[in-house]
Design an enzyme around this catalytic site. Structure first.
Site, PDB file in Angstrom:
ATOM      1  N   ARG A  38       0.842  -1.214   0.000  1.00  0.00           N
ATOM      2  CA  ARG A  38       0.000   0.000   0.000  1.00  0.00           C
ATOM      3  C   ARG A  38       0.876   1.263   0.000  1.00  0.00           C
ATOM      4  NH1 ARG A  38      -0.692   4.703   2.515  1.00  0.00           N
ATOM      5  NH2 ARG A  38      -0.257   3.673   4.513  1.00  0.00           N
ATOM      6  N   HIS A  91       5.106   4.112  12.863  1.00  0.00           N
ATOM      7  CA  HIS A  91       5.225   4.082  11.397  1.00  0.00           C
ATOM      8  C   HIS A  91       6.219   5.170  11.005  1.00  0.00           C
ATOM      9  CE1 HIS A  91       3.109   3.938   7.287  1.00  0.00           C
ATOM     10  NE2 HIS A  91       3.790   5.052   7.202  1.00  0.00           N
ATOM     11  N   HIS A 129       9.140   6.867   8.203  1.00  0.00           N
ATOM     12  CA  HIS A 129       9.736   6.990   6.864  1.00  0.00           C
ATOM     13  C   HIS A 129      11.208   7.338   7.044  1.00  0.00           C
ATOM     14  CE1 HIS A 129       6.212   6.818   4.079  1.00  0.00           C
ATOM     15  NE2 HIS A 129       5.621   6.819   5.258  1.00  0.00           N
ATOM     16  N   CYS A 179       4.020   9.379   0.263  1.00  0.00           N
ATOM     17  CA  CYS A 179       2.610   9.743   0.134  1.00  0.00           C
ATOM     18  C   CYS A 179       2.454  10.784  -0.964  1.00  0.00           C
ATOM     19  CB  CYS A 179       2.101  10.287   1.463  1.00  0.00           C
ATOM     20  SG  CYS A 179       0.422  10.905   1.338  1.00  0.00           S
ATOM     21  N   ASN A 196       9.405   4.348   3.143  1.00  0.00           N
ATOM     22  CA  ASN A 196       9.265   3.880   4.529  1.00  0.00           C
ATOM     23  C   ASN A 196      10.576   3.238   4.955  1.00  0.00           C
ATOM     24  OD1 ASN A 196       6.530   3.771   3.226  1.00  0.00           O
ATOM     25  ND2 ASN A 196       5.924   3.264   5.305  1.00  0.00           N
TER      26      ASN A 196
HETATM   27  N1  COA Z   1     -13.202   4.788  -2.612  1.00  0.00           N
HETATM   28  C1  COA Z   1     -13.502   4.960  -3.905  1.00  0.00           C
HETATM   29  N2  COA Z   1     -13.919   6.120  -4.428  1.00  0.00           N
HETATM   30  C2  COA Z   1     -14.043   7.158  -3.583  1.00  0.00           C
HETATM   31  C3  COA Z   1     -13.754   7.040  -2.211  1.00  0.00           C
HETATM   32  C4  COA Z   1     -13.325   5.803  -1.734  1.00  0.00           C
HETATM   33  N3  COA Z   1     -13.000   5.627  -0.459  1.00  0.00           N
HETATM   34  N4  COA Z   1     -13.976   8.247  -1.635  1.00  0.00           N
HETATM   35  C5  COA Z   1     -14.372   9.083  -2.609  1.00  0.00           C
HETATM   36  N5  COA Z   1     -14.402   8.423  -3.776  1.00  0.00           N
HETATM   37  C6  COA Z   1     -14.748   8.964  -5.097  1.00  0.00           C
HETATM   38  C7  COA Z   1     -16.105   9.606  -5.184  1.00  0.00           C
HETATM   39  O1  COA Z   1     -17.092   8.628  -5.414  1.00  0.00           O
HETATM   40  C8  COA Z   1     -15.927  10.532  -6.355  1.00  0.00           C
HETATM   41  O2  COA Z   1     -15.976   9.788  -7.562  1.00  0.00           O
HETATM   42  P1  COA Z   1     -16.583  10.417  -8.900  1.00  0.00           P
HETATM   43  O3  COA Z   1     -15.732  11.585  -9.223  1.00  0.00           O
HETATM   44  O4  COA Z   1     -16.460   9.303  -9.877  1.00  0.00           O
HETATM   45  O5  COA Z   1     -17.984  10.791  -8.549  1.00  0.00           O
HETATM   46  C9  COA Z   1     -14.474  11.002  -6.192  1.00  0.00           C
HETATM   47  O6  COA Z   1     -13.836  10.029  -5.379  1.00  0.00           O
HETATM   48  C10 COA Z   1     -14.338  12.349  -5.491  1.00  0.00           C
HETATM   49  O7  COA Z   1     -15.250  12.384  -4.496  1.00  0.00           O
HETATM   50  P2  COA Z   1     -15.601  13.719  -3.737  1.00  0.00           P
HETATM   51  O8  COA Z   1     -16.973  13.586  -3.182  1.00  0.00           O
HETATM   52  O9  COA Z   1     -15.269  14.886  -4.589  1.00  0.00           O
HETATM   53  O10 COA Z   1     -14.587  13.715  -2.589  1.00  0.00           O
HETATM   54  P3  COA Z   1     -14.634  12.893  -1.264  1.00  0.00           P
HETATM   55  O11 COA Z   1     -14.489  13.920  -0.225  1.00  0.00           O
HETATM   56  O12 COA Z   1     -15.734  11.944  -1.187  1.00  0.00           O
HETATM   57  O13 COA Z   1     -13.330  11.968  -1.334  1.00  0.00           O
HETATM   58  C11 COA Z   1     -10.972  11.603  -1.105  1.00  0.00           C
HETATM   59  C12 COA Z   1     -12.132  12.518  -1.563  1.00  0.00           C
HETATM   60  C13 COA Z   1      -9.855  12.552  -0.729  1.00  0.00           C
HETATM   61  C14 COA Z   1     -11.337  10.737   0.068  1.00  0.00           C
HETATM   62  C15 COA Z   1     -10.527  10.718  -2.230  1.00  0.00           C
HETATM   63  O14 COA Z   1     -10.068  11.550  -3.249  1.00  0.00           O
HETATM   64  C16 COA Z   1      -9.440   9.740  -1.871  1.00  0.00           C
HETATM   65  O15 COA Z   1      -9.730   8.569  -1.774  1.00  0.00           O
HETATM   66  N6  COA Z   1      -8.153  10.171  -1.731  1.00  0.00           N
HETATM   67  C17 COA Z   1      -7.039   9.285  -1.444  1.00  0.00           C
HETATM   68  C18 COA Z   1      -6.408   9.526  -0.107  1.00  0.00           C
HETATM   69  C19 COA Z   1      -5.194   8.639   0.042  1.00  0.00           C
HETATM   70  O16 COA Z   1      -5.171   7.496  -0.346  1.00  0.00           O
HETATM   71  N7  COA Z   1      -4.099   9.175   0.608  1.00  0.00           N
HETATM   72  C20 COA Z   1      -2.873   8.470   0.724  1.00  0.00           C
HETATM   73  C21 COA Z   1      -2.812   7.568   1.889  1.00  0.00           C
HETATM   74  S1  COA Z   1      -2.844   8.307   3.471  1.00  0.00           S
HETATM   75 ZN    ZN Z   2       3.556   6.233   5.453  1.00  0.00          ZN
END
Ligand code: COA
Ligand code: ZN
Length: 308
Positions: free
Chosen positions: A13, A204, A206, A237, A246
């Protein structure tokens, strides 16, 4: 009997989410299998996040569907309720929910305030109890935030106590960008261990500034016996500028074994998993132990073969 330390490999991940090369589900599964072959029993296999935000984690549902009923703790990172629902629907039994030590990182990562993210986590913990799903809470930027600077230890202490009380299995104190030094680790973890005991706490780190192993040592000194690490030191990240790899699982396991701790991990096979990670991602290996360990393990194997 020597003391046990749990290593949770977050390579599939944290390691893969930031690579220029996106691995296929089959390749990701191959890496997970190599870790399992080395007896790594705690693995963060993927994330249920927006595939638009983090394309490398798409297909995490397919991975867990293929691993149903397998031994060990297979966890997935989730940023919000949507991620929880998708993870559990696919058969995930342990979810790693992210909380934040700072406002800036909460906003950049999930577009929520820190308090909103905390509340989302508390609601998920309640649902998870009903679903019999285990929750790990990770507190990101627990030492320093790339946007807000140094993190208030009091906020981390409060958040940790709140989640433990709510019923998480463990709280992971994360140095998301690798900004902590061993003195800070010792001071924060001493406080958290004194408040909550060490059993449900983890760290955790890095290795951004080569302080990773020193920070593990500082954590060990305070009684911490669970660490996240990433095979071949992959990691970083996409939403935290400055975050590099990490701590490498092989460096951590080597140090722990030499210090007399037990991890249950086969170092020889772990090196094979590290070679595979290197080969699949096409990146230079992180960590420092591999060039030293390879000839060492070869000599050890030769000696053993001569005896049998
Ligand atoms: N899994 C899958 N899709 C997701 C999701 C999840 N957990 N959370 C949100 N989405 C999708 C929404 O359905 C939307 O899709 P669409 O554009 O096809 O309609 C899109 O992401 C954006 O959604 P939005 O409502 O604008 O934002 P949100 O506030 O619901 O979600 C995040 C935003 C930041 C949660 C999302 O962009 C995300 O998963 N970011 C990744 C964070 C991450 O992995 N960081 C690194 C590790 S710490
Ligand atoms: Zn990390």
């Amino acid at each position: 009997m020597s003391e046990r330390v749990i290593i949770n490999d977050v390579g599939p991940r944290d390691g893969l989410q930031n690579q220029p090369k996106i691995l296929s589900v089959v390749e990701r599964l191959e890496l997970i299998r190599a870790l399992q072959a080395a007896n790594v029993e705690h693995i963060e296999f993927g994330a249920f996040v927006s595939p638009k935000a983090v394309p490398a984690m798409a297909g995490s549902d397919d991975i867990i569907k293929m691993m149903q009923g397998e031994r060990g703790e297979l966890s997935a990172l989730i940023p919000n309720r949507r991620g929880y629902d998708l993870a559990v629907e696919a058969g995930t039994k342990t979810v790693a929910m992210v909380a934040y030590g700072s406002e800036g990182m909460a906003q950049k990562n999930v577009r929520m305030s820190r308090a909103e993210a905390d509340n989302a986590t508390l609601q998920i913990i309640e649902q998870a109890k009903r679903d019999r799903v285990k929750v790990i809470a990770t507190i990101a930027t627990a030492f320093e935030c790339p946007f807000d600077g140094p993190t208030d230890a009091g906020v981390v202490a409060e958040t940790t106590a709140k989640f433990l009380e709510a019923g998480v299995s463990s709280v992971v104190i994360a140095d998301t960008i690798g900004a902590a030094n061993p003195g800070q680790v010792k001071s924060l973890m001493t406080r958290l261990v004194s408040d909550n005991g060490a059993r449900q706490l983890a760290c955790h780190f890095h290795d951004t500034r080569a302080l990773g192993m020193a920070n593990v040592f500082a954590g060990l000194e305070t009684g911490i016996r669970r660490f996240d690490a990433s095979i071949s030191g992959l990691g970083g990240c996409p939403f935290a500028p400055g975050a590099t790899g990490n701590i490498a699982t092989e460096d951590t396991v080597m140090m722990l074994h030499q210090m007399g701790f037990e991890t249950g991990i086969d170092l020889d096979k772990l090196i094979r998993a590290s070679d595979l990670a290197e080969q699949l991602t096409g990146t230079a290996p992180g960590g420092r132990s591999k060039p030293w360990l390879k000839p060492f393990l070869e000599r050890q194997n030769e000696k053993q073969n001569a005896r049998t």
